[in-house]
Design a protein around this motif. Structure first.
Motif, PDB file in Angstrom:
ATOM      1  N   LEU A 129       0.827  -1.206   0.000  1.00 36.25           N
ATOM      2  CA  LEU A 129       0.000   0.000   0.000  1.00 36.25           C
ATOM      3  C   LEU A 129       0.865   1.261   0.000  1.00 36.25           C
ATOM      4  N   ALA A 130       2.053   1.163   0.597  1.00 39.40           N
ATOM      5  CA  ALA A 130       2.959   2.314   0.639  1.00 39.40           C
ATOM      6  C   ALA A 130       3.434   2.715  -0.755  1.00 39.40           C
ATOM      7  N   THR A 131       3.279   1.829  -1.749  1.00 38.02           N
ATOM      8  CA  THR A 131       3.713   2.131  -3.122  1.00 38.02           C
ATOM      9  C   THR A 131       2.578   2.710  -3.973  1.00 38.02           C
ATOM     10  N   GLY A 132       1.441   3.017  -3.346  1.00 36.76           N
ATOM     11  CA  GLY A 132       0.335   3.628  -4.089  1.00 36.76           C
ATOM     12  C   GLY A 132       0.785   4.872  -4.824  1.00 36.76           C
ATOM     13  N   THR A 133       0.210   5.102  -6.003  1.00 35.61           N
ATOM     14  CA  THR A 133       0.718   6.169  -6.888  1.00 35.61           C
ATOM     15  C   THR A 133      -0.090   7.460  -6.818  1.00 35.61           C
ATOM     16  N   THR A 134      -1.166   7.489  -6.031  1.00 36.88           N
ATOM     17  CA  THR A 134      -1.962   8.711  -5.882  1.00 36.88           C
ATOM     18  C   THR A 134      -1.681   9.313  -4.514  1.00 36.88           C
ATOM     19  N   THR A 135      -1.397  10.600  -4.476  1.00 38.76           N
ATOM     20  CA  THR A 135      -1.037  11.243  -3.209  1.00 38.76           C
ATOM     21  C   THR A 135      -1.933  12.445  -2.925  1.00 38.76           C
ATOM     22  N   VAL A 136      -2.174  12.675  -1.633  1.00 40.78           N
ATOM     23  CA  VAL A 136      -2.907  13.861  -1.173  1.00 40.78           C
ATOM     24  C   VAL A 136      -2.259  14.318   0.126  1.00 40.78           C
ATOM     25  N   SER A 137      -2.579  15.529   0.541  1.00 41.74           N
ATOM     26  CA  SER A 137      -2.088  16.027   1.826  1.00 41.74           C
ATOM     27  C   SER A 137      -3.049  17.094   2.336  1.00 41.74           C
ATOM     28  N   ALA A 138      -3.092  17.235   3.664  1.00 42.49           N
ATOM     29  CA  ALA A 138      -3.936  18.252   4.287  1.00 42.49           C
ATOM     30  C   ALA A 138      -3.495  18.410   5.732  1.00 42.49           C
ATOM     31  N   VAL A 139      -3.906  19.504   6.344  1.00 42.33           N
ATOM     32  CA  VAL A 139      -3.547  19.773   7.734  1.00 42.33           C
ATOM     33  C   VAL A 139      -4.507  19.030   8.658  1.00 42.33           C
ATOM     34  N   GLY A 140      -3.950  18.189   9.522  1.00 37.55           N
ATOM     35  CA  GLY A 140      -4.758  17.477  10.503  1.00 37.55           C
ATOM     36  C   GLY A 140      -5.331  16.180   9.975  1.00 37.55           C
ATOM     37  N   LEU A 141      -5.657  15.271  10.917  1.00 40.58           N
ATOM     38  CA  LEU A 141      -6.161  13.941  10.544  1.00 40.58           C
ATOM     39  C   LEU A 141      -7.476  14.021   9.778  1.00 40.58           C
ATOM     40  N   GLN A 142      -8.429  14.772  10.289  1.00 43.10           N
ATOM     41  CA  GLN A 142      -9.753  14.789   9.678  1.00 43.10           C
ATOM     42  C   GLN A 142      -9.705  15.313   8.244  1.00 43.10           C
ATOM     43  N   ALA A 143      -8.971  16.383   8.009  1.00 39.99           N
ATOM     44  CA  ALA A 143      -8.872  16.947   6.661  1.00 39.99           C
ATOM     45  C   ALA A 143      -8.124  16.005   5.724  1.00 39.99           C
ATOM     46  N   ALA A 144      -7.049  15.378   6.220  1.00 39.17           N
ATOM     47  CA  ALA A 144      -6.280  14.450   5.382  1.00 39.17           C
ATOM     48  C   ALA A 144      -7.111  13.217   5.030  1.00 39.17           C
ATOM     49  N   MET A 145      -7.887  12.720   5.989  1.00 37.05           N
ATOM     50  CA  MET A 145      -8.753  11.573   5.716  1.00 37.05           C
ATOM     51  C   MET A 145      -9.827  11.940   4.693  1.00 37.05           C
ATOM     52  N   ALA A 146     -10.341  13.163   4.778  1.00 32.70           N
ATOM     53  CA  ALA A 146     -11.344  13.618   3.823  1.00 32.70           C
ATOM     54  C   ALA A 146     -10.757  13.688   2.410  1.00 32.70           C
ATOM     55  N   GLN A 147      -9.529  14.200   2.292  1.00 36.00           N
ATOM     56  CA  GLN A 147      -8.871  14.270   0.987  1.00 36.00           C
ATOM     57  C   GLN A 147      -8.620  12.870   0.423  1.00 36.00           C
ATOM     58  N   ALA A 148      -8.186  11.957   1.281  1.00 32.90           N
ATOM     59  CA  ALA A 148      -7.935  10.579   0.833  1.00 32.90           C
ATOM     60  C   ALA A 148      -9.238   9.925   0.382  1.00 32.90           C
ATOM     61  N   TRP A 149     -10.310  10.146   1.147  1.00 30.30           N
ATOM     62  CA  TRP A 149     -11.619   9.603   0.771  1.00 30.30           C
ATOM     63  C   TRP A 149     -12.053  10.143  -0.600  1.00 30.30           C
ATOM     64  N   GLY A 150     -11.876  11.444  -0.790  1.00 29.44           N
ATOM     65  CA  GLY A 150     -12.259  12.047  -2.061  1.00 29.44           C
ATOM     66  C   GLY A 150     -11.451  11.494  -3.221  1.00 29.44           C
ATOM     67  N   ALA A 151     -10.147  11.295  -3.012  1.00 30.07           N
ATOM     68  CA  ALA A 151      -9.287  10.792  -4.089  1.00 30.07           C
ATOM     69  C   ALA A 151      -9.641   9.355  -4.462  1.00 30.07           C
ATOM     70  N   VAL A 152      -9.928   8.512  -3.467  1.00 27.91           N
ATOM     71  CA  VAL A 152     -10.318   7.127  -3.756  1.00 27.91           C
ATOM     72  C   VAL A 152     -11.653   7.111  -4.493  1.00 27.91           C
ATOM     73  N   THR A 153     -12.601   7.900  -4.021  1.00 29.56           N
ATOM     74  CA  THR A 153     -13.923   7.953  -4.657  1.00 29.56           C
ATOM     75  C   THR A 153     -13.816   8.400  -6.112  1.00 29.56           C
ATOM     76  N   ALA A 154     -12.931   9.362  -6.383  1.00 24.58           N
ATOM     77  CA  ALA A 154     -12.742   9.840  -7.756  1.00 24.58           C
ATOM     78  C   ALA A 154     -12.137   8.755  -8.639  1.00 24.58           C
ATOM     79  N   LYS A 155     -11.224   7.957  -8.091  1.00 19.55           N
ATOM     80  CA  LYS A 155     -10.586   6.895  -8.874  1.00 19.55           C
ATOM     81  C   LYS A 155     -11.571   5.787  -9.236  1.00 19.55           C
ATOM     82  N   PHE A 156     -12.548   5.543  -8.374  1.00 20.57           N
ATOM     83  CA  PHE A 156     -13.502   4.465  -8.605  1.00 20.57           C
ATOM     84  C   PHE A 156     -14.918   5.047  -8.741  1.00 20.57           C
ATOM     85  N   ASP A 157     -15.031   6.161  -9.478  1.00 20.13           N
ATOM     86  CA  ASP A 157     -16.306   6.890  -9.513  1.00 20.13           C
ATOM     87  C   ASP A 157     -17.410   6.125 -10.224  1.00 20.13           C
TER      88      ASP A 157
END
Length: 292
Positions: A129-157
């Motif tokens: 999983l550490a070799t995943g090719t899509t990256t996101v970043s945000a300040v704080g756990l909640q914001a970073a988790m939201a960005q990751a959720w959005g990126a996964v949802t977009a990949k499998f829309d």
């Protein structure tokens, strides 16, 4: 003289059954939590392919009767993994058997061995999983988790996506201290269900602090060598459970006066699409300027 009634016989087989049932049940629990939809038996030595994908649609408006231009779909191979045998053996000496009793001495050490086998399976998954090719970043756990959720949802829309994530427990500590959320345990990891829009979030100290791994449940695949049948099961008298994920046998080494547990399995839990694995970075809050 007739044999005494109710003798305990074939204890080694009983211990092997208990070992395989525990491992099979723990792994089933893990795959159910992760929403793994494909658990595939394969031959040892099989190469497990991963890939990234992209689609480029031609936007031309086609006139009646004209040739429809091609849209491009790309599937590019990622790193492959070979499903290999993983063999383990441990031995309990006569002295410990005398001290603790046969069944207890074997069971205590079998549980330690079982935990290490679990760790090996999840370590390989987290490393991939550490070799995943899509990256996101945000300040704080909640914001970073939201960005990751959005990126996964977009990949499998095009799919009904349920997101699963993996984080370091220290990253969740502050958040959990302020929230009324109960944690549970499975396959050696603490987890939270329905946490921050995720189906499940697992916590492991093997994940670097400040890092999140997220993907869709349908992107995870379990591949394994079937141990319940075939030449190996006959040759080595392996005990398996209904899943056939692992073979276990117990034996004694009279030359060393030890009781041994031998296990063999070929099992890989992996993400099939690496572009569907999002590696998120939890950024620290900016420090206010002391002069302001």
């Amino acid at each position: 003289m007739a044999a005494e009634a109710n003798l305990t016989r074939d204890l080694g087989t009983g211990l092997s059954i208990d070992f395989t049932e525990q491992f099979g049940q723990r792994f089933r629990t893990l795959t159910e939590l992760l929403g793994v939809q494909r658990t595939i038996p394969m031959a040892s030595g099989t190469l497990l392919k991963t890939y990234t994908s992209s689609v480029t649609l031609d936007g031309t408006e086609v006139a009646p009767g004209d040739i429809i231009p091609l849209s491009e779909v790309k599937l590019e191979d990622g790193p492959s993994q070979e499903i290999k045998w993983d063999k383990k053996r441990k031995a309990v000496p006569m002295e410990d058997i005398q001290k603790y009793g046969f069944s207890r001495a074997i069971t205590m050490t079998d549980n330690k061995l079982l935990n290490e086998i679990q760790k090996g399976v999840r370590t390989k998954l987290l490393a991939q999983l550490a070799t995943g090719t899509t990256t996101v970043s945000a300040v704080g756990l909640q914001a970073a988790m939201a960005q990751a959720w959005g990126a996964v949802t977009a990949k499998f829309d095009e799919d009904d996506v349920q997101v699963v994530s993996f984080i370091n427990p220290f990253d969740a500590a502050d958040y959990l201290a302020q929230a009324n959320i109960s944690t549970q345990n499975a396959f050696g990891m603490t987890y939270l269900e329905n946490f921050l829009n995720n189906r499940v979030v697992f916590m492991s100290a093997e994940i670097p602090q400040g890092t999140i791994y997220s993907t869709a449940d349908g992107n995870l695949v379990a591949a394994y060598v079937q141990m319940a049948s075939g030449e190996m099961a006959q040759a080595f008298d392996f005990t398996t459970d209904s899943t056939g994920l692992i073979g276990v046998t117990h034996d004694v080494n009279k030359q060393r006066l030890t009781a041994e547990t031998i296990t063999a399995y070929g099992l890989v839990l992996f993400a099939e699409r690496l572009d569907g694995v999002v590696v998120g970075t939890i950024e620290a809050s900016p420090v206010p300027d002391a002069g302001v």
